[in-house]
Design an enzyme around this catalytic site. Sequence first.
Site, PDB file in Angstrom:
ATOM      1  N   HIS A  21       8.590   2.628  12.791  1.00 44.02           N
ATOM      2  CA  HIS A  21       7.356   1.951  12.357  1.00 44.02           C
ATOM      3  C   HIS A  21       7.676   0.921  11.257  1.00 44.02           C
ATOM      4  O   HIS A  21       7.165  -0.189  11.276  1.00 44.02           O
ATOM      5  CB  HIS A  21       6.349   2.952  11.760  1.00 44.02           C
ATOM      6  CG  HIS A  21       5.780   3.949  12.722  1.00 44.02           C
ATOM      7  ND1 HIS A  21       5.777   5.304  12.474  1.00 44.02           N
ATOM      8  CD2 HIS A  21       5.177   3.796  13.924  1.00 44.02           C
ATOM      9  CE1 HIS A  21       5.180   5.938  13.468  1.00 44.02           C
ATOM     10  NE2 HIS A  21       4.812   5.054  14.372  1.00 44.02           N
ATOM     11  N   LYS A  45      -7.436  13.731  17.605  1.00 44.55           N
ATOM     12  CA  LYS A  45      -5.993  13.942  17.640  1.00 44.55           C
ATOM     13  C   LYS A  45      -5.616  14.805  16.437  1.00 44.55           C
ATOM     14  O   LYS A  45      -5.868  14.419  15.285  1.00 44.55           O
ATOM     15  CB  LYS A  45      -5.283  12.582  17.550  1.00 44.55           C
ATOM     16  CG  LYS A  45      -3.903  12.568  18.153  1.00 44.55           C
ATOM     17  CD  LYS A  45      -3.439  11.123  18.328  1.00 44.55           C
ATOM     18  CE  LYS A  45      -2.007  11.061  18.809  1.00 44.55           C
ATOM     19  NZ  LYS A  45      -1.554   9.675  18.987  1.00 44.55           N
ATOM     20  N   ARG A  94       9.042   0.993  22.627  1.00 42.16           N
ATOM     21  CA  ARG A  94      10.374   1.589  22.598  1.00 42.16           C
ATOM     22  C   ARG A  94      11.003   1.586  23.977  1.00 42.16           C
ATOM     23  O   ARG A  94      11.999   0.959  24.212  1.00 42.16           O
ATOM     24  CB  ARG A  94      10.315   3.042  22.092  1.00 42.16           C
ATOM     25  CG  ARG A  94      10.243   3.167  20.612  1.00 42.16           C
ATOM     26  CD  ARG A  94       9.678   4.488  20.198  1.00 42.16           C
ATOM     27  NE  ARG A  94       8.291   4.624  20.649  1.00 42.16           N
ATOM     28  CZ  ARG A  94       7.493   5.608  20.334  1.00 42.16           C
ATOM     29  NH1 ARG A  94       7.935   6.585  19.598  1.00 42.16           N
ATOM     30  NH2 ARG A  94       6.261   5.631  20.754  1.00 42.16           N
ATOM     31  N   SER A 132       7.321   9.920  15.768  1.00 45.19           N
ATOM     32  CA  SER A 132       6.805  10.856  14.757  1.00 45.19           C
ATOM     33  C   SER A 132       6.889  12.288  15.268  1.00 45.19           C
ATOM     34  O   SER A 132       7.281  13.206  14.529  1.00 45.19           O
ATOM     35  CB  SER A 132       5.342  10.532  14.429  1.00 45.19           C
ATOM     36  OG  SER A 132       5.210   9.227  13.965  1.00 45.19           O
TER      37      SER A 132
HETATM   38  P1  ADP Z   1      -0.368   5.928  18.263  1.00 43.72           P
HETATM   39  O1  ADP Z   1      -0.811   7.337  18.049  1.00 43.72           O
HETATM   40  O2  ADP Z   1      -1.466   4.907  18.127  1.00 43.72           O
HETATM   41  O3  ADP Z   1       0.488   5.668  19.489  1.00 43.72           O
HETATM   42  P2  ADP Z   1       1.984   5.878  16.569  1.00 43.72           P
HETATM   43  O4  ADP Z   1       1.883   6.120  15.097  1.00 43.72           O
HETATM   44  O5  ADP Z   1       2.681   6.889  17.381  1.00 43.72           O
HETATM   45  O6  ADP Z   1       0.494   5.616  16.998  1.00 43.72           O
HETATM   46  O7  ADP Z   1       2.672   4.469  16.842  1.00 43.72           O
HETATM   47  C1  ADP Z   1       2.094   3.255  16.441  1.00 43.72           C
HETATM   48  C2  ADP Z   1       2.785   2.111  17.176  1.00 43.72           C
HETATM   49  O8  ADP Z   1       4.148   2.047  16.783  1.00 43.72           O
HETATM   50  C3  ADP Z   1       2.803   2.236  18.705  1.00 43.72           C
HETATM   51  O9  ADP Z   1       2.660   0.938  19.268  1.00 43.72           O
HETATM   52  C4  ADP Z   1       4.178   2.800  18.989  1.00 43.72           C
HETATM   53  O10 ADP Z   1       4.635   2.452  20.284  1.00 43.72           O
HETATM   54  C5  ADP Z   1       4.997   2.097  17.909  1.00 43.72           C
HETATM   55  N1  ADP Z   1       6.229   2.828  17.578  1.00 43.72           N
HETATM   56  C6  ADP Z   1       6.360   4.132  17.284  1.00 43.72           C
HETATM   57  N2  ADP Z   1       7.655   4.457  17.031  1.00 43.72           N
HETATM   58  C7  ADP Z   1       8.360   3.298  17.188  1.00 43.72           C
HETATM   59  C8  ADP Z   1       9.755   2.958  17.105  1.00 43.72           C
HETATM   60  N3  ADP Z   1      10.687   3.890  16.844  1.00 43.72           N
HETATM   61  N4  ADP Z   1      10.127   1.679  17.343  1.00 43.72           N
HETATM   62  C9  ADP Z   1       9.173   0.756  17.640  1.00 43.72           C
HETATM   63  N5  ADP Z   1       7.854   1.001  17.752  1.00 43.72           N
HETATM   64  C10 ADP Z   1       7.447   2.256  17.527  1.00 43.72           C
END
Ligand code: ADP
Length: 163
Positions: A21, A45, A94, A132
């Site tokens: 992130h 969630k 990803r 996460s």
């Molecule tokens: P959500 O629950 O809305 O999917 P996340 O917190 O899991 O939220 O992720 C927010 C955004 O960041 C999403 O677009 C996700 O694909 C992206 N993301 C999460 N981890 C990574 C990573 N390691 N590299 C690039 N983008 C990421």
Amino acid sequence: MAEKGKIAIYPGSFDPITNGHLDIINRSSKLFDELIVAVSSDNSKETLFSINQRKNMIEQSVSNINNIKIRSFKGLLVDFAYSENIKTVVRGLRALSDFEYEFRMAIMNRNLNEDIETIFLMTHEKYAHISSSLVKEIYFLGGSIADFVPGPVLKGLEKIKDE
Ligand code: ADP
């Protein structure tokens, strides 16, 4: 109305924020005048960290970047973006597995409000395996996650483990 410059919104659960992130935040903060990191407080969630804990960990992890604001929102992202007069949403990709969900979400959001565009940044390959949920799983199974999350998240997880 005064010119506000180019503002984008990076929404997510950030439960907790990871180095993946952070990379997206860093890179998009250079593309826009201002970046709003928007933490979703959608109650459907179940999250490990409360909304304030998630916001605080982000705040402490991005103190080196000065064109960032951290906000939380409830309900539809497009409604939040519209209320803030923001028309660009940033998401990270990803793997192919992200694509399906992100594709549907971007099209749905455009159907809900056609003024709002979603743009995608490809993950840095260093962070392609980080999520996460995986980080939490590894941590509670006793593995080291120091390379995957910023320091404030390590502290936050330690606090929860001690409780
Ligand atoms: P959500 O629950 O809305 O999917 P996340 O917190 O899991 O939220 O992720 C927010 C955004 O960041 C999403 O677009 C996700 O694909 C992206 N993301 C999460 N981890 C990574 C990573 N390691 N590299 C690039 N983008 C990421």
